[in-house]
Design a protein around this motif. Structure first.
Motif, PDB file in Angstrom:
ATOM      1  N   SER A  87       0.836  -1.197   0.000  1.00 16.31           N
ATOM      2  CA  SER A  87       0.000   0.000   0.000  1.00 16.31           C
ATOM      3  C   SER A  87       0.868   1.242   0.000  1.00 16.31           C
ATOM      4  CB  SER A  87      -0.885   0.050   1.249  1.00 16.31           C
ATOM      5  OG  SER A  87      -1.665  -1.095   1.347  1.00 16.31           O
ATOM      6  N   TRP A  93       0.153   5.471   0.397  1.00 15.69           N
ATOM      7  CA  TRP A  93      -0.925   6.432   0.621  1.00 15.69           C
ATOM      8  C   TRP A  93      -0.439   7.669   1.360  1.00 15.69           C
ATOM      9  CZ3 TRP A  93       0.258   2.711   4.010  1.00 15.69           C
ATOM     10  CH2 TRP A  93       0.180   2.990   5.360  1.00 15.69           C
ATOM     11  N   TYR A 144      -7.193   5.159  -5.322  1.00 15.77           N
ATOM     12  CA  TYR A 144      -8.145   6.126  -4.781  1.00 15.77           C
ATOM     13  C   TYR A 144      -7.685   7.559  -5.029  1.00 15.77           C
ATOM     14  CZ  TYR A 144      -9.538   1.975  -2.154  1.00 15.77           C
ATOM     15  OH  TYR A 144      -9.932   0.716  -1.806  1.00 15.77           O
ATOM     16  N   ALA A 151      -7.907   9.489   0.164  1.00 15.59           N
ATOM     17  CA  ALA A 151      -7.795   8.465   1.200  1.00 15.59           C
ATOM     18  C   ALA A 151      -8.673   8.839   2.390  1.00 15.59           C
ATOM     19  CB  ALA A 151      -6.338   8.334   1.643  1.00 15.59           C
ATOM     20  N   ASP A 177     -12.653   6.283   1.746  1.00 19.97           N
ATOM     21  CA  ASP A 177     -11.780   6.380   0.580  1.00 19.97           C
ATOM     22  C   ASP A 177     -12.664   6.682  -0.632  1.00 19.97           C
ATOM     23  OD1 ASP A 177      -9.450   5.603   1.948  1.00 19.97           O
ATOM     24  OD2 ASP A 177      -9.811   3.488   1.569  1.00 19.97           O
ATOM     25  N   LYS A 195      -4.076   7.186  -2.690  1.00 17.65           N
ATOM     26  CA  LYS A 195      -3.884   5.873  -2.085  1.00 17.65           C
ATOM     27  C   LYS A 195      -3.910   4.799  -3.160  1.00 17.65           C
ATOM     28  CE  LYS A 195      -6.053   2.907   1.418  1.00 17.65           C
ATOM     29  NZ  LYS A 195      -7.194   2.826   2.340  1.00 17.65           N
TER      30      LYS A 195
END
Length: 115
Positions: free
Chosen positions: A35, A37, A65, A68, A75, A103
């Motif tokens: 991930s 973000w 996204y 976030a 999101d 994100k």
């Protein structure tokens, strides 16, 4: 371990934005997650392109996204036509991506040795 996640991008603007990247492997070693973000929620960077690539695993699920979640808000996912997912990459779609990214989340399945 044997898995890597690389995030490459080009963007304009933004001042001192803090970003985080997390990488994890499930206890049974079958799933690998990656991930990237901005913890503050929305990024003010103007992204011209982005690409996340995993090595050593195949993407099962991925989502990008524009905003976030922060302060009880959810999101906000990019529209499906703004990005594409292959077995190993998640990237912007030329001409469709609206330059907003806050994100990116990937869950990949690791190869198992069959007995």
């Amino acid at each position: 371990g044997d898995y890597t996640c690389t995030f490459t991008y080009s963007a304009q603007g933004g001042t001192n934005e803090q970003w985080q990247m997390n990488i994890g492997v499930s206890e049974d070693n079958l799933l690998f997650s990656c991930s990237v973000w901005r913890p503050q929620g929305k990024s003010y960077l103007f992204f011209t392109q982005f690409k996340a690539e995993v090595k050593g695993a195949k993407i099962e699920y991925a989502m990008a996204y524009s905003k976030a979640a922060v302060g009880g808000q959810s999101d906000v996912p990019l529209k499906q036509e703004e990005f594409e997912i292959t077995e190993t990459t998640v990237s912007h779609k030329e001409g469709k991506f609206r330059s907003e990214l806050s994100k990116l989340m990937i869950v990949a399945k690791t190869p198992r040795d069959e007995l």
